[in-house]
Design a protein around this motif. Structure first.
Motif: not given
Length: 247
Positions: A14-15, A33-36, A128-129
């Motif tokens: 997940t982002p 960091i996974y950004a989507g 997450p935001a």
């Protein structure tokens, strides 16, 4: 994913997730960091090297570390000459390795059971935001100069997740990998308790105990030389400023 392994599948991402992949036969891990949408924001030392001291020792210690691809990625292009904070596709980030999820807000017992550093922390993650905002901001403005002990890829990812920065100049960074390395060295060399026993079993017990204690007190969720700092207050390109803590 559990106590034995943090390995996950791509469909579980997940982002805002802090992910990592082991390099050099599990000597170290590269974090991001996974950004989507299959993209990862991560921090590199430059010229395709994700870790190093910047000296001739790198040829010995990290001889099999990441090297530029012969054929540039069709999605990312040639990133071999980029340094600092970059955005890559998940395949380029993993570089043939498996995908792992860094865990936050773990219990002390769980943390100590995960003896290998750089896999989890007692600190809690922000929303997450907020994580994605920090990562995106640093992608545009930089995260200072790469330093293997004080400002590496894991430090970058942990900052994005927590906004915590070390506010003293004499300490190592937030990286669990660096803390584990120094804890191991301390357990072997510096512990005065090693003189209390001469048996192999006793020395092993003392060393393991010192290692665990050193790792625990060095974790970002426990140490007291950290503060939350707004990402907008970080100084781009010329190192990281440690100004007023966020309120």
């Amino acid at each position: 994913m559990g106590l034995l392994s943090n390995k996950i599948g791509r469909d579980d991402l997940t982002p805002g997730d802090h992910i990592y992949s082991w390099r050099n036969a599990y000597i170290y891990a590269h974090h991001g960091i996974y950004a989507g949408e299959g993209k990862v924001i991560h921090f590199t030392r430059g010229a395709g090297q994700e870790i190093g001291t910047g000296t001739a020792l790198d040829c010995i210690l990290f001889s099999s570390s990441r090297s530029p691809l012969d054929t540039p990625c069709p999605r990312c292009g040639d990133q071999s000459r980029l340094d600092g904070v970059i955005c890559s596709c998940l395949d380029c980030f993993l570089f043939g390795g498996d995908l792992y999820l860094f865990q936050y807000a773990v219990s002390p017992a769980f943390f100590l059971a995960k003896a290998r550093g750089g896999t989890c922390t007692l600190a809690a993650s922000d929303l997450p935001a907020d994580v994605l905002h920090r990562a995106s901001y640093l992608l545009q403005n930089g995260f200072g100069v790469y330093h293997i002990f004080k400002n590496n890829c894991e430090d970058f990812a942990i900052y994005c997740k927590t906004s915590l920065l070390v506010i003293t100049s004499i300490s190592v960074g937030r990286s669990g990998q660096a803390a584990s390395f120094l804890a191991a060295a301390s357990a072997i060399i510096s512990s005065p308790l090693r003189f209390l026993t001469t048996s192999f079993t006793g020395l092993t017990a003392v060393g393991c105990g010192m290692y665990c204690v050193s790792r625990f007190v060095s974790d970002i969720g426990i140490r007291r030389d950290v503060a939350k700092v707004y990402v907008e207050r970080l100084v781009s390109r010329s190192g990281i400023d440690v100004p007023e803590a966020a309120t």
